[in-house]
Scaffold this motif. Structure first.
Motif, PDB file in Angstrom:
ATOM      1  N   GLY A 187       0.825  -1.213   0.000  1.00 30.41           N
ATOM      2  CA  GLY A 187       0.000   0.000   0.000  1.00 30.41           C
ATOM      3  C   GLY A 187       0.855   1.257   0.000  1.00 30.41           C
ATOM      4  O   GLY A 187       0.547   2.236  -0.688  1.00 30.41           O
ATOM      5  N   GLY A 223       2.138   2.123  -3.278  1.00 29.58           N
ATOM      6  CA  GLY A 223       1.143   2.709  -4.178  1.00 29.58           C
ATOM      7  C   GLY A 223       0.968   4.207  -3.975  1.00 29.58           C
ATOM      8  O   GLY A 223       0.026   4.795  -4.515  1.00 29.58           O
ATOM      9  N   ALA A 224       1.857   4.817  -3.216  1.00 27.37           N
ATOM     10  CA  ALA A 224       1.730   6.244  -2.924  1.00 27.37           C
ATOM     11  C   ALA A 224       1.641   7.129  -4.161  1.00 27.37           C
ATOM     12  O   ALA A 224       0.879   8.103  -4.171  1.00 27.37           O
ATOM     13  CB  ALA A 224       2.884   6.684  -2.029  1.00 27.37           C
ATOM     14  N   LEU A 258       0.176   6.738  -6.824  1.00 26.74           N
ATOM     15  CA  LEU A 258      -1.086   6.638  -7.566  1.00 26.74           C
ATOM     16  C   LEU A 258      -2.034   7.771  -7.162  1.00 26.74           C
ATOM     17  O   LEU A 258      -1.990   8.250  -6.023  1.00 26.74           O
ATOM     18  CB  LEU A 258      -1.758   5.292  -7.251  1.00 26.74           C
ATOM     19  CG  LEU A 258      -1.022   4.047  -7.724  1.00 26.74           C
ATOM     20  CD1 LEU A 258      -1.690   2.799  -7.160  1.00 26.74           C
ATOM     21  CD2 LEU A 258      -1.027   3.989  -9.249  1.00 26.74           C
ATOM     22  N   ARG A 296      -5.666   9.378  -5.979  1.00 22.21           N
ATOM     23  CA  ARG A 296      -6.446   8.902  -4.823  1.00 22.21           C
ATOM     24  C   ARG A 296      -7.331   7.707  -5.151  1.00 22.21           C
ATOM     25  O   ARG A 296      -7.333   6.703  -4.429  1.00 22.21           O
ATOM     26  CB  ARG A 296      -7.317  10.039  -4.281  1.00 22.21           C
ATOM     27  CG  ARG A 296      -8.102   9.655  -3.046  1.00 22.21           C
ATOM     28  CD  ARG A 296      -8.775  10.855  -2.432  1.00 22.21           C
ATOM     29  NE  ARG A 296      -9.713  11.481  -3.358  1.00 22.21           N
ATOM     30  CZ  ARG A 296     -10.975  11.097  -3.541  1.00 22.21           C
ATOM     31  NH1 ARG A 296     -11.436  10.064  -2.868  1.00 22.21           N
ATOM     32  NH2 ARG A 296     -11.758  11.726  -4.375  1.00 22.21           N
ATOM     33  N   ARG A 323      -5.317   4.668  -5.742  1.00 23.39           N
ATOM     34  CA  ARG A 323      -4.737   4.177  -4.489  1.00 23.39           C
ATOM     35  C   ARG A 323      -5.796   3.416  -3.676  1.00 23.39           C
ATOM     36  O   ARG A 323      -5.515   2.377  -3.078  1.00 23.39           O
ATOM     37  CB  ARG A 323      -4.223   5.373  -3.702  1.00 23.39           C
ATOM     38  CG  ARG A 323      -3.190   5.027  -2.661  1.00 23.39           C
ATOM     39  CD  ARG A 323      -2.526   6.275  -2.138  1.00 23.39           C
ATOM     40  NE  ARG A 323      -3.469   7.179  -1.503  1.00 23.39           N
ATOM     41  CZ  ARG A 323      -3.567   8.484  -1.772  1.00 23.39           C
ATOM     42  NH1 ARG A 323      -2.785   9.033  -2.678  1.00 23.39           N
ATOM     43  NH2 ARG A 323      -4.431   9.236  -1.137  1.00 23.39           N
ATOM     44  N   GLU A 324      -7.005   3.950  -3.669  1.00 26.06           N
ATOM     45  CA  GLU A 324      -8.041   3.270  -2.888  1.00 26.06           C
ATOM     46  C   GLU A 324      -8.450   1.945  -3.529  1.00 26.06           C
ATOM     47  O   GLU A 324      -8.738   0.977  -2.827  1.00 26.06           O
ATOM     48  CB  GLU A 324      -9.238   4.198  -2.691  1.00 26.06           C
ATOM     49  CG  GLU A 324      -8.892   5.326  -1.727  1.00 26.06           C
ATOM     50  CD  GLU A 324     -10.072   6.201  -1.340  1.00 26.06           C
ATOM     51  OE1 GLU A 324      -9.860   7.099  -0.520  1.00 26.06           O
ATOM     52  OE2 GLU A 324     -11.177   5.996  -1.884  1.00 26.06           O
ATOM     53  N   GLY A 342      -3.897  10.433   3.104  1.00 26.27           N
ATOM     54  CA  GLY A 342      -3.097   9.330   2.586  1.00 26.27           C
ATOM     55  C   GLY A 342      -1.656   9.725   2.404  1.00 26.27           C
ATOM     56  O   GLY A 342      -1.273  10.862   2.685  1.00 26.27           O
ATOM     57  N   ARG A 386       7.530  11.203  -3.859  1.00 27.49           N
ATOM     58  CA  ARG A 386       6.586  10.100  -4.042  1.00 27.49           C
ATOM     59  C   ARG A 386       7.302   8.852  -4.570  1.00 27.49           C
ATOM     60  O   ARG A 386       6.995   7.733  -4.166  1.00 27.49           O
ATOM     61  CB  ARG A 386       5.481  10.498  -5.012  1.00 27.49           C
ATOM     62  CG  ARG A 386       4.504  11.461  -4.397  1.00 27.49           C
ATOM     63  CD  ARG A 386       3.412  11.812  -5.364  1.00 27.49           C
ATOM     64  NE  ARG A 386       2.263  12.277  -4.590  1.00 27.49           N
ATOM     65  CZ  ARG A 386       1.010  11.882  -4.797  1.00 27.49           C
ATOM     66  NH1 ARG A 386       0.732  11.048  -5.760  1.00 27.49           N
ATOM     67  NH2 ARG A 386       0.034  12.323  -4.041  1.00 27.49           N
ATOM     68  N   ALA A 424       7.479   5.224  -2.956  1.00 29.84           N
ATOM     69  CA  ALA A 424       7.115   4.009  -3.695  1.00 29.84           C
ATOM     70  C   ALA A 424       8.259   3.005  -3.677  1.00 29.84           C
ATOM     71  O   ALA A 424       8.049   1.806  -3.444  1.00 29.84           O
ATOM     72  CB  ALA A 424       6.742   4.372  -5.131  1.00 29.84           C
TER      73      ALA A 424
END
Lengths: 439, 394
Positions: free
Chosen positions: A43, A46-47, A49, A51, A54-55, A190, B21, B25
Motif C-alpha cells: 500500500g 502505491g503512494a 497513484l 487517490r 490508491r483506494e 493518505g 513520491r 514508492a
C-alpha cells in the motif's frame, strides 16, 4: 527451588517458549501481523497513484488479505457478498431494498446454525478461527451501513468506499469495529507526499507506526506464552488445584491477559492503517481507571461499545424509556454476539446451547452491574447514604475505592467469559464459592 | 473517500514534486520484498506430507531420522487445484526429531519421558500444543511437582528394530526416566519379518533398483547419481537457483524447495503384510524378543519402560491387538489404545478428529486420549518418579 536450579529451569522454559513461538507462526495472529505488514508495504508503494487508484489498490489488498488468511474462495465470497449488499442498499429503492438488505444480513448471521461447520473453511481450525473473527466484525459493519443509509440518511458511499471500509484489512480480523461513516470521517489524505518536508514527516509516521506494530506484537506474544497458563486447570477443578491467594489473583490475570492481547491487536491495526492514510480509532482508554462498570464500557473495546449504543441501545429507546431493560438487552445482545463467534469455530455440535451460558452470564453480570450503578446514583431513597459517604469519606478514597471495586467486579466477570465450552457453567460458581472459602 | 488532495506547494514543480513520491514508492517496494523474504523464511515452503525425500534424511548412526533443521509447511498431498483440508508447520530439531531442541544433558530436577515408535503419533499435521508428547508433559502439574519433558522420538518407518537401534545409539543419551514404545499391531508386527526398506539416492537423482535394508551399512545404501530415471516425482521440481537468488528463501519458497533439503534423500517402503497365522506367530515372537531387548536396554539405563499399542489410521478393529498386549504384558505394562479410540468415536457427539484425513497419522482427539491413557498407565504402574504430580490441563 534453590538458586542453582533456576538457571537450567529457566533455560528449559525458554526452549519451550522458542519452539512455541516458532510453531505459533501458523497462528491467526502471526499470519495477520506478517501478511498485514506485507500488504501495508505494498500500500505504501502505491503512494504515487492518484487517490482513486490508491483506494482501489487498497481494496485489492483487502481481497488479497482475505485470500492469504482464508482462501481465494473465501475472498471471492466476501467480495461478492459485499457487492450484493451494497447493491441492495443503493440500487434497490424502498422496502424491497430494505428487506433484501436484511435478508442478506440474516443469511450471514444464521449460516453457522444452518450449514456444516466447515462449509466455508475446510476443517482447518486456524481458517475457521479467522472466518469467525472476521465475520464478527464485518457483520456489525454491514448492519451499520444498512441502518445508516436506510434510517439515518447518511451520504451515499461508492462501492469502492464501502468495500474499503467494510473489508479494510488492518481492522478486518479483530476490529476495531468501525462503520463506513467512521472510516470516511477518519480517513486522512493518505501518503500524498509531495514535498521533501512531507516526505520527512511521512517517514517519521511510518517509523512510529513500525514501533507501535512491534509493541503490539510483543504484547500479544508475551501474554500468550506467559499469562493465563493455569486457566484450564482452574476451570477443570473448580479452583481446587490452586491455593486461595493464587485463585484470587487469577481473575486479575485473566483481565490483564485479555487487555494485553486485545490491545496488542488494536496497536497492530492502528499501526498498519496509519501509513495508508487511515486513522483507526483507539479501542482502549486505560480501562483499569474506571470508577463504574458503565465507565469501564466507555474505556474497554470502545468501538464495540459505541456500536452497541448506536445500533442496539438507542434504537431500543436508550435512557428515555425502560432504560434498565434496554441496558440488559444490550448486554445480552453482546453476549449472544460472542456466542455466535464461538459457534462459527466449534459448530453447533461442539458448542451446544448449554455452553452458551458462559457468555450470557458474563453479559448479564455487566448489564446488572450497570443497572445497579444507576440505581445507586439515582435512587432518592439512597440519597442519605450517598450524602453520608460524601461527608465522611474523603473524595480521593472514594475515587480509589470505586476503581478497585470496579476492577474487581470486571475481573470476576471475565471468569464466565473465559469458561471453556466443554466445562459446565457450574465450575464458575464453584470457583466463586472457593474464593470465599465456601468450596 | 470524500476529501481533497493537498494543495500544491508553491515553487515545487516538475521532477522535484515527483521525487518524494517515487522515494516512498521505492521504499514501499523494497519493504514489501523484504517482508516476502521474511515470510518465506518463517513459513518455509509447502511440502506434501508424503514427501519422504524432503522430510526424512539418512543418518549414519540410526538409519534415518527427520531431516535435521527442516522448516516446512506440510499439506495432505492433494492434487493441484483440489481443496486442501489442512496445513501444518513442521520444525525439526538438529537431532532429527520433530520436537524442540533437547540437550542430551538433563537439567537437574527434570523428569524425561522418551517416546519411541512409528509416525502415527509423531505429530506431523497437527499443532504442537495438541501433540501427544506435549500433552503428556503438560498433564503434569509443574507448580507442585517436577517438570516433565516428553521427547518425541517417533520417526516415520520406525519399527521395534529401528526403535531399539535409536534407543541404543541416541535415546539413552537423553537420560530418560521412562521410555514408552508405541507399537502398531499390524505394520510393526509385519516389520519384524520384513524391515522397512529405506531407499537412498542423491537428492537430485531418482532412486533405482531394489530397496535396501535399513540396517545395511550407510555407504552401501547410496545409489549412483546417474541412476536411470525411475521415480521422477521424487526429484526436485525445478532447477536450483544460483548466485544471489540461491540465498533467497522466497525463491526457494516459490520453488517448493526447503531450506534444509537433505543432500541424500530417502524413501520408505511399506513392509509386506503378513499372509497367514503361522507367519503372524513367528513375527509376534520376534516382536516380543525385540521389545524385551528395548525393555532391557531401558532398564539398564535406569529408565522405566511401558508399551502402548497404537493402531494406525484408518482405525479398524485389530483382533491381534489384544493378544499382542497380552503377549507383551510380561515384559512391561501395556495399554491398548485401540478400544480407547473406538469408544471415543462411538460416544463423542459430532465428528471426532481421531485421524488426519487420508493419513496413517492420528488427529487431535487421538493424541488427547493417548496422552491421558499413557499418563495414567505410567501412574498406575508406578513408573513415574515420585516427584511427578498429576495436573489437570485439558
Amino acid at each position: 527451588m534453590s538458586f542453582a536450579e533456576i538457571g537450567p529451569k529457566l533455560a528449559a522454559e525458554l526452549a519451550d517458549f522458542q519452539l512455541g513461538s516458532w510453531e505459533a507462526r501458523h497462528s491467526l495472529f502471526a499470519h495477520y501481523a506478517l501478511y498485514g505488514a506485507l500488504l501495508a508495504a505494498i500500500g505504501i508503494a502505491g503512494a504515487p497513484l492518484p487517490r482513486v487508484g490508491r483506494e482501489w489498490l487498497l481494496v485489492t489488498l483487502c481481497g488479497a488479505s482475505l485470500a492469504l488468511l482464508g482462501s481465494p474462495w473465501l475472498a471471492l465470497l466476501a467480495v461478492l457478498y459485499s457487492v450484493a449488499l451494497h447493491a441492495a442498499v443503493e440500487r434497490v429503492p424502498g422496502t424491497p431494498g430494505l428487506v433484501l438488505s436484511w435478508v442478506l444480513l440474516l443469511a450471514l448471521a444464521s449460516y453457522p446454525a444452518l450449514l456444516p461447520e466447515d462449509t466455508f473453511t475446510g476443517n482447518t481450525s486456524s481458517m475457521r478461527e479467522f472466518w469467525s473473527f472476521a465475520t464478527n466484525v464485518w457483520w456489525l459493519r454491514c448492519i451499520a451501513y444498512v441502518v445508516d443509509r436506510r434510517s439515518r440518511g447518511t451520504p451515499h458511499r461508492t462501492l469502492r468506499e464501502f468495500l474499503l471500509a467494510t473489508l479494510f484489512f488492518p481492522t478486518f480480523v479483530n476490529g476495531p469495529v468501525e462503520t463506513t461513516e467512521q472510516v470516511a470521517a477518519r480517513a486522512t489524505r493518505g501518503p500524498a507526499v509531495r514535498t521533501w518536508d512531507e516526505l520527512g514527516a511521512y517517514g517519521l509516521l511510518v517509523l512510529r507506526s513500525a514501533g507501535r506494530f512491534a509493541w503490539g506484537v510483543a504484547k500479544v506474544l508475551v501474554a500468550t506464552f506467559y499469562l493465563s497458563q493455569a486457566n484450564e486447570t482452574i476451570f477443570a477443578t473448580g479452583g481446587q488445584a490452586v491455593s486461595h491467594p493464587r485463585l484470587w489473583l487469577w481473575p486479575v490475570e485473566l483481565y490483564t491477559t485479555f487487555y494485553v492481547v486485545f490491545s496488542g491487536w488494536t496497536d497492530i491495526a492502528i499501526a498498519l492503517a496509519r501509513p495508508l492514510g487511515f486513522e483507526v480509532q483507539e479501542n482502549f482508554d486505560r480501562p483499569w481507571r474506571s470508577r463504574s462498570v458503565a465507565e469501564f464500557w466507555r474505556r474497554w473495546h470502545m468501538s464495540f461499545g459505541v456500536w452497541l449504543r448506536s445500533y442496539v441501545y438507542i434504537p431500543l429507546g436508550g435512557n428515555r424509556r425502560h432504560g434498565s431493560l434496554n441496558v440488559l438487552i444490550t448486554f445480552l445482545a453482546s453476549g449472544l454476539w460472542h456466542v455466535w463467534g464461538a459457534l462459527k469455530v466449534l459448530g453447533l455440535q461442539g458448542y451446544g446451547p448449554a455452553a452458551w451460558l458462559g457468555f450470557v452470564v458474563w453479559g448479564l453480570m455487566n448489564g446488572l452491574a450497570i443497572v445497579a450503578g444507576r440505581w445507586w446514583n439515582d435512587a432518592p431513597s439512597l440519597e442519605p447514604l450517598r450524602a453520608a459517604l460524601r461527608e465522611h469519606v474523603p473524595p480521593r478514597l472514594r475515587h480509589h475505592a470505586a476503581q478497585v471495586l470496579t476492577f474487581g467486579f470486571v475481573a470476576l466477570a471475565w471468569v464466565p467469559f473465559f469458561l471453556p465450552p466443554w466445562i459446565d457453567v457450574d465450575a464458575c460458581w464453584r470457583i466463586l464459592l472457593r474464593m470465599v472459602f465456601l468450596g | 473517500m470524500q476529501r481533497s488532495e493537498p494543495a500544491t506547494s508553491a515553487g515545487i514543480i516538475g521532477p522535484r514534486r515527483a521525487a518524494p513520491r517515487r522515494i516512498v514508492a521505492a521504499c514501499g517496494i523494497a519493504l514489501a520484498l523484504l517482508l516476502v523474504e521474511v515470510i518465506a523464511r518463517i513459513e518455509g515452503p509447502r511440502v506434501c506430507v508424503g514427501r519422504d525425500d524432503v522430510l526424512l534424511s539418512p543418518d549414519d548412526e540410526v538409519g534415518w531420522t527427520f531431516t535435521p533443521e527442516l522448516t516446512v509447511t506440510v499439506d495432505p498431498c492433494a492434487p493441484p487445484g483440489t481443496r486442501r483440508t489442512w496445513t501444518a508447520p513442521v520444525s525439526i530439531n538438529a537431532q532429527g526429531l520433530h520436537d524442540q531442541p533437547w540437550p542430551y544433558a538433563k537439567p537437574r530436577g527434570e523428569v524425561r519421558v522418551l517416546l519411541l515408535g512409528d509416525e502415527v503419533a509423531d505429530g506431523v499435521g497437527i499443532a504442537r500444543a495438541d501433540r501427544l508428547s506435549v500433552r503428556l508433559a503438560h498433564l503434569t502439574d509443574r507448580t507442585r511437582g517436577a517438570r516433565v519433558a516428553a521427547i518425541n522420538g517417533l520417526i516415520p518407518g520406525y519399527g521395534p528394530a529401528e526403535s531399539l537401534r535409536f534407543l541404543e545409539k541416541r535415546g539413552i543419551r537423553y537420560a530418560p526416566d521412562v521410555v514408552v514404545l508405541l507399537l502398531d499391531p499390524e505394520s510393526d508386527v509385519a516389520a519384524t519379518l520384513d524391515p522397512p526398506a529405506a531407499q537412498q539416492f542423491a537428492a537430485d537423482a531418482p532412486p533405482a533398483g531394489p530397496a535396501l535394508a535399513a540396517d545395511a551399512p550407510p555407504a552401501a545404501q547410496e545409489l549412483a547419481a546417474d541412476a536411470p530415471p525411475a521415480a521422477q516425482e521424487l526429484a526436485a521440481d525445478v532447477p536450483p537457483a544460483s548466485g544471489l537468488l540461491a540465498l533467497s528463501a522466497s525463491t526457494r519458497w516459490l520453488a517448493g524447495r526447503p531450506d534444509a533439503a537433505p543432500a541424500r534423500a530417502i524413501r520408505l517402503d511399506e513392509p509386506r503384510p503378513i499372509s497367514d497365522e503361522a507367519e503372524r506367530a513367528r513375527a509376534q515372537a520376534r516382536l516380543v524378543e525385540l521389545v524385551q531387548q528395548i525393555a532391557d536396554t531401558s532398564r539398564a539405563a535406569g529408565a522405566g519402560f511401558a508399551i502402548a499399542i497404537a493402531p494406525r489410521c484408518p482405525l479398524a478393529p485389530a483382533p491381534s491387538a489384544a493378544s499382542l498386549c497380552g503377549a507383551l504384558e510380561g515384559i512391561a505394562p501395556c495399554i491398548d489404545l485401540g478400544p480407547v479410540f473406538t469408544d471415543l468415536a462411538a460416544t463423542k457427539p459430532g465428528p471426532s478428529e481421531l485421524c488426519l484425513p487420508g493419513q496413517p497419522r492420528w488427529g487431535r482427539d487421538a493424541h488427547f486420549m493417548a496422552s491421558h491413557r499413557i499418563w495414567d498407565t505410567l501412574g498406575a504402574s508406578q513408573l513415574w518418579p515420585p516427584q511427578v504430580v498429576r495436573g489437570h490441563r485439558l
